[in-house]
Motif scaffolding. Structure first.
Motif, PDB file in Angstrom:
ATOM      1  N   LEU A 134       0.827  -1.204   0.000  1.00 50.97           N
ATOM      2  CA  LEU A 134       0.000   0.000   0.000  1.00 50.97           C
ATOM      3  C   LEU A 134       0.864   1.259   0.000  1.00 50.97           C
ATOM      4  CD1 LEU A 134      -2.890   1.169   0.218  1.00 50.97           C
ATOM      5  CD2 LEU A 134      -2.617   1.085   2.687  1.00 50.97           C
ATOM      6  N   LEU A 135       1.915   1.278   0.810  1.00 50.84           N
ATOM      7  CA  LEU A 135       2.808   2.439   0.848  1.00 50.84           C
ATOM      8  C   LEU A 135       3.525   2.626  -0.487  1.00 50.84           C
ATOM      9  CD1 LEU A 135       4.304   2.194   4.436  1.00 50.84           C
ATOM     10  CD2 LEU A 135       2.703   3.888   3.561  1.00 50.84           C
ATOM     11  N   ASN A 136       3.925   1.540  -1.121  1.00 56.48           N
ATOM     12  CA  ASN A 136       4.572   1.657  -2.432  1.00 56.48           C
ATOM     13  C   ASN A 136       3.608   2.230  -3.467  1.00 56.48           C
ATOM     14  OD1 ASN A 136       7.033   0.668  -1.579  1.00 56.48           O
ATOM     15  ND2 ASN A 136       6.572  -1.446  -2.134  1.00 56.48           N
ATOM     16  N   ARG A 137       2.368   1.806  -3.434  1.00 51.92           N
ATOM     17  CA  ARG A 137       1.379   2.353  -4.370  1.00 51.92           C
ATOM     18  C   ARG A 137       1.129   3.830  -4.105  1.00 51.92           C
ATOM     19  NH1 ARG A 137      -3.234  -2.378  -4.830  1.00 51.92           N
ATOM     20  NH2 ARG A 137      -1.893  -3.904  -5.862  1.00 51.92           N
ATOM     21  N   LEU A 138       1.043   4.206  -2.825  1.00 46.00           N
ATOM     22  CA  LEU A 138       0.850   5.622  -2.492  1.00 46.00           C
ATOM     23  C   LEU A 138       2.041   6.459  -2.943  1.00 46.00           C
ATOM     24  CD1 LEU A 138      -0.803   5.404   1.036  1.00 46.00           C
ATOM     25  CD2 LEU A 138      -1.861   6.169  -1.080  1.00 46.00           C
ATOM     26  N   ASP A 139       3.248   5.942  -2.769  1.00 40.09           N
ATOM     27  CA  ASP A 139       4.440   6.656  -3.228  1.00 40.09           C
ATOM     28  C   ASP A 139       4.416   6.839  -4.736  1.00 40.09           C
ATOM     29  OD1 ASP A 139       5.503   7.005  -0.715  1.00 40.09           O
ATOM     30  OD2 ASP A 139       6.811   5.241  -0.826  1.00 40.09           O
ATOM     31  N   THR A 140       3.985   5.810  -5.447  1.00 39.69           N
ATOM     32  CA  THR A 140       3.895   5.892  -6.909  1.00 39.69           C
ATOM     33  C   THR A 140       2.872   6.938  -7.325  1.00 39.69           C
ATOM     34  OG1 THR A 140       4.447   3.541  -7.065  1.00 39.69           O
ATOM     35  CG2 THR A 140       3.490   4.569  -9.009  1.00 39.69           C
ATOM     36  N   ILE A 141       1.725   6.942  -6.676  1.00 37.51           N
ATOM     37  CA  ILE A 141       0.679   7.924  -7.004  1.00 37.51           C
ATOM     38  C   ILE A 141       1.166   9.333  -6.704  1.00 37.51           C
ATOM     39  CG2 ILE A 141      -1.614   8.744  -6.340  1.00 37.51           C
ATOM     40  CD1 ILE A 141      -2.389   5.789  -5.943  1.00 37.51           C
ATOM     41  N   ILE A 142       1.819   9.527  -5.571  1.00 39.21           N
ATOM     42  CA  ILE A 142       2.321  10.854  -5.203  1.00 39.21           C
ATOM     43  C   ILE A 142       3.368  11.331  -6.202  1.00 39.21           C
ATOM     44  CG2 ILE A 142       3.679  12.092  -3.464  1.00 39.21           C
ATOM     45  CD1 ILE A 142       2.151  10.433  -1.354  1.00 39.21           C
ATOM     46  N   SER A 143       4.262  10.443  -6.589  1.00 40.74           N
ATOM     47  CA  SER A 143       5.291  10.851  -7.552  1.00 40.74           C
ATOM     48  C   SER A 143       4.678  11.183  -8.918  1.00 40.74           C
ATOM     49  CB  SER A 143       6.363   9.771  -7.692  1.00 40.74           C
ATOM     50  OG  SER A 143       5.826   8.615  -8.276  1.00 40.74           O
ATOM     51  N   LEU A 144       3.651  10.435  -9.328  1.00 41.03           N
ATOM     52  CA  LEU A 144       2.985  10.754 -10.590  1.00 41.03           C
ATOM     53  C   LEU A 144       2.278  12.101 -10.524  1.00 41.03           C
ATOM     54  CD1 LEU A 144       1.448   7.297 -11.567  1.00 41.03           C
ATOM     55  CD2 LEU A 144       3.294   8.496 -12.723  1.00 41.03           C
ATOM     56  N   ILE A 145       1.634  12.390  -9.408  1.00 36.54           N
ATOM     57  CA  ILE A 145       0.940  13.676  -9.245  1.00 36.54           C
ATOM     58  C   ILE A 145       1.948  14.816  -9.234  1.00 36.54           C
ATOM     59  CG2 ILE A 145      -0.425  15.067  -7.640  1.00 36.54           C
ATOM     60  CD1 ILE A 145      -1.912  12.495  -6.897  1.00 36.54           C
ATOM     61  N   GLN A 146       3.062  14.634  -8.543  1.00 32.97           N
ATOM     62  CA  GLN A 146       4.093  15.675  -8.508  1.00 32.97           C
ATOM     63  C   GLN A 146       4.682  15.900  -9.897  1.00 32.97           C
ATOM     64  OE1 GLN A 146       6.832  14.372  -5.517  1.00 32.97           O
ATOM     65  NE2 GLN A 146       5.718  15.396  -3.864  1.00 32.97           N
ATOM     66  N   HIS A 147       4.862  14.818 -10.629  1.00 37.72           N
ATOM     67  CA  HIS A 147       5.409  14.942 -11.989  1.00 37.72           C
ATOM     68  C   HIS A 147       4.431  15.689 -12.895  1.00 37.72           C
ATOM     69  CE1 HIS A 147       7.862  13.880 -15.403  1.00 37.72           C
ATOM     70  NE2 HIS A 147       6.805  13.372 -16.026  1.00 37.72           N
TER      71      HIS A 147
ATOM     72  N   LYS B 294       2.248  17.933 -11.919  1.00 35.23           N
ATOM     73  CA  LYS B 294       2.196  19.334 -11.486  1.00 35.23           C
ATOM     74  C   LYS B 294       3.373  20.118 -12.070  1.00 35.23           C
ATOM     75  CE  LYS B 294      -0.367  19.745  -7.224  1.00 35.23           C
ATOM     76  NZ  LYS B 294      -0.265  20.113  -5.805  1.00 35.23           N
ATOM     77  N   THR B 295       4.556  19.519 -12.074  1.00 34.85           N
ATOM     78  CA  THR B 295       5.726  20.227 -12.578  1.00 34.85           C
ATOM     79  C   THR B 295       5.645  20.396 -14.093  1.00 34.85           C
ATOM     80  OG1 THR B 295       6.956  18.147 -12.679  1.00 34.85           O
ATOM     81  CG2 THR B 295       7.239  19.489 -10.712  1.00 34.85           C
TER      82      THR B 295
END
Length: 71
Positions: A52-65, A67-68
């Motif tokens: 679950l934490l790995n999936r959340l990290d992946t989602i967060i990194s995709l959202i940050q990418h 946004k930039t």
């Protein structure tokens, strides 16, 4: 119809030893099975949290990418 086993004084009957050993072995197997199932439960719980934490990290990194790229 009571049948009795003739045992010499001081000697233990063969059937009794087999019964005691098999019952003790059954109890030991049950304790090991319960312990293994508890260990397996906590391992699955830990693996689920890690996944679950790995999936959340992946989602967060995709959202940050995203946004930039939009800025």
């Amino acid at each position: 119809m009571n049948t009795s086993i003739q045992v010499e004084p001081g000697a233990t009957p063969a059937f009794g030893n087999f019964y005691v050993v098999s019952w003790s072995l059954l109890n030991l197997i049950l304790i090991i099975a319960i312990a293994l199932s508890i260990i397996r439960y906590f391992k699955q719980k830990k693996d689920f949290r890690r996944q679950l934490l790995n999936r959340l990290d992946t989602i967060i990194s995709l959202i940050q990418h995203q946004k930039t790229d939009n800025d």
